[in-house]
Write a protein that holds these residues in place. Structure first.
Motif, short mmCIF file in Angstrom:
data_model
loop_
_atom_site.label_atom_id
_atom_site.label_comp_id
_atom_site.label_asym_id
_atom_site.label_seq_id
_atom_site.Cartn_x
_atom_site.Cartn_y
_atom_site.Cartn_z
N LEU A 151 0.83 -1.21 0.00
CA LEU A 151 0.00 0.00 0.00
C LEU A 151 0.86 1.26 0.00
N ASN A 152 2.08 1.16 0.53
CA ASN A 152 3.09 2.22 0.47
C ASN A 152 2.59 3.57 1.00
N GLY A 153 1.68 3.52 1.97
CA GLY A 153 1.19 4.76 2.57
C GLY A 153 0.30 5.58 1.66
N LYS A 154 -0.02 5.07 0.48
CA LYS A 154 -0.82 5.82 -0.49
C LYS A 154 -2.26 5.36 -0.55
N HIS A 155 -2.53 4.14 -0.09
CA HIS A 155 -3.86 3.55 -0.17
C HIS A 155 -4.17 2.85 1.14
N GLY A 156 -5.39 2.35 1.23
CA GLY A 156 -5.79 1.56 2.38
C GLY A 156 -6.39 0.25 1.91
N ALA A 157 -6.65 -0.63 2.87
CA ALA A 157 -7.27 -1.91 2.56
C ALA A 157 -8.29 -2.24 3.63
N LEU A 158 -9.41 -2.78 3.19
CA LEU A 158 -10.44 -3.29 4.10
C LEU A 158 -10.41 -4.80 3.99
N ILE A 159 -10.08 -5.48 5.10
CA ILE A 159 -9.91 -6.93 5.12
C ILE A 159 -11.09 -7.57 5.84
N ASN A 160 -11.62 -8.63 5.23
CA ASN A 160 -12.69 -9.42 5.84
C ASN A 160 -12.02 -10.59 6.57
N LEU A 161 -12.01 -10.54 7.89
CA LEU A 161 -11.32 -11.57 8.69
C LEU A 161 -11.84 -12.97 8.42
N ASN A 162 -13.11 -13.11 8.14
CA ASN A 162 -13.67 -14.44 7.87
C ASN A 162 -13.19 -15.02 6.55
N LYS A 163 -12.59 -14.21 5.72
CA LYS A 163 -12.09 -14.68 4.42
C LYS A 163 -10.60 -15.02 4.44
N ILE A 164 -9.92 -14.76 5.55
CA ILE A 164 -8.50 -15.08 5.63
C ILE A 164 -8.34 -16.59 5.45
N PRO A 165 -7.53 -17.03 4.49
CA PRO A 165 -7.40 -18.47 4.22
C PRO A 165 -6.55 -19.19 5.27
N LEU A 166 -7.20 -20.09 5.99
CA LEU A 166 -6.55 -20.85 7.05
C LEU A 166 -6.75 -22.34 6.82
N SER A 167 -5.75 -23.13 7.16
CA SER A 167 -5.91 -24.59 7.08
C SER A 167 -6.86 -25.06 8.17
N THR A 168 -7.40 -26.24 8.00
CA THR A 168 -8.27 -26.83 9.02
C THR A 168 -7.53 -26.95 10.34
N ASN A 169 -6.26 -27.33 10.29
CA ASN A 169 -5.47 -27.46 11.52
C ASN A 169 -5.30 -26.13 12.23
N THR A 170 -5.05 -25.07 11.48
CA THR A 170 -4.90 -23.75 12.09
C THR A 170 -6.23 -23.27 12.68
N LYS A 171 -7.32 -23.52 11.99
CA LYS A 171 -8.64 -23.14 12.51
C LYS A 171 -8.90 -23.84 13.85
N LYS A 172 -8.53 -25.10 13.94
CA LYS A 172 -8.72 -25.83 15.20
C LYS A 172 -7.94 -25.18 16.33
N ILE A 173 -6.72 -24.79 16.05
CA ILE A 173 -5.89 -24.15 17.08
C ILE A 173 -6.50 -22.82 17.50
N LEU A 174 -6.93 -22.03 16.54
CA LEU A 174 -7.53 -20.74 16.86
C LEU A 174 -8.82 -20.90 17.68
N ASN A 175 -9.55 -21.95 17.40
CA ASN A 175 -10.82 -22.18 18.11
C ASN A 175 -10.64 -22.82 19.49
N ASN A 176 -9.53 -23.53 19.70
CA ASN A 176 -9.39 -24.33 20.92
C ASN A 176 -8.29 -23.88 21.87
N ARG A 177 -7.55 -22.86 21.52
CA ARG A 177 -6.44 -22.43 22.39
C ARG A 177 -6.58 -20.94 22.69
N ASN A 178 -6.16 -20.56 23.88
CA ASN A 178 -6.16 -19.15 24.25
C ASN A 178 -4.81 -18.48 24.02
N ASP A 179 -3.77 -19.29 23.75
CA ASP A 179 -2.43 -18.73 23.60
C ASP A 179 -2.04 -18.47 22.14
N PHE A 180 -2.97 -18.63 21.21
CA PHE A 180 -2.69 -18.38 19.80
C PHE A 180 -3.95 -17.78 19.18
#
Length: 162
Positions: A66-95
């Motif tokens: 973006l180089n300080g010239k533009h912005g971005a609006l990110i949809n968190l639900n669209k961030i591509p995560l593996s099934t294993n990473t989703k499990k960690i995010l859903n089941n752990r408080n330290d990640f």
């Protein structure tokens, strides 16, 4: 392209900050030690505005693009995560999702393209069996914004030396 965050978890396992079952540990460690490039960069280059590998984290690399010239609006639900990473995010408080957004060494492609070229990009990705995800859009407000109440102050650019 692909998923993000797997490499970060592999690094955290190797640093003994996270411990999982043996098979899951090996999955993440392999993602960290042996990243697999998607290989479509040269095939899509003529259909994009900008592209960068995610080596310094999604947020860090997008900020650079973006180089300080533009912005971005990110949809968190669209961030591509593996099934294993989703499990960690859903089941752990330290990640948390913040750990994924600023983690380096994913080596997936971050692409900015015109809307008119999206179908071409998705077709090329599909033909080459590469997962590609539409996660947001470029906006006029400078900086990176999320469709949620995620605190950007907690998300710092990845630093290979820290």
């Amino acid at each position: 392209t692909g998923n993000i965050g797997d490499s970060k978890i592999g690094l955290e396992i190797l640093k003994k900050n996270i411990s999982l079952n043996t098979n899951t540990n090996q999955y993440f460690i392999k993602k960290y030690l042996y990243p697999t490039p998607c290989g479509i960069g040269s095939l899509i280059a003529s259909h994009i505005n900008s592209m960068k590998d995610i080596s310094d984290g999604l947020i860090g690399d997008l900020t650079d693009m973006l180089n300080g010239k533009h912005g971005a609006l990110i949809n968190l639900n669209k961030i591509p995560l593996s099934t294993n990473t989703k499990k960690i995010l859903n089941n752990r408080n330290d990640f948390k999702i913040e750990n994924v957004l600023n983690s380096g060494d994913d080596y997936e492609l971050l692409i900015i393209s015109n809307q008119k070229n999206r179908n071409k990009l998705f077709r090329i990705a599909n033909e080459n069996k590469v997962k590609i995800s539409y996660i947001g859009k470029i906006i006029r407000d400078k900086g990176i914004h999320f469709d949620s109440h995620l605190d950007m102050e907690k998300i710092k650019k990845f630093d290979h030396f820290s």
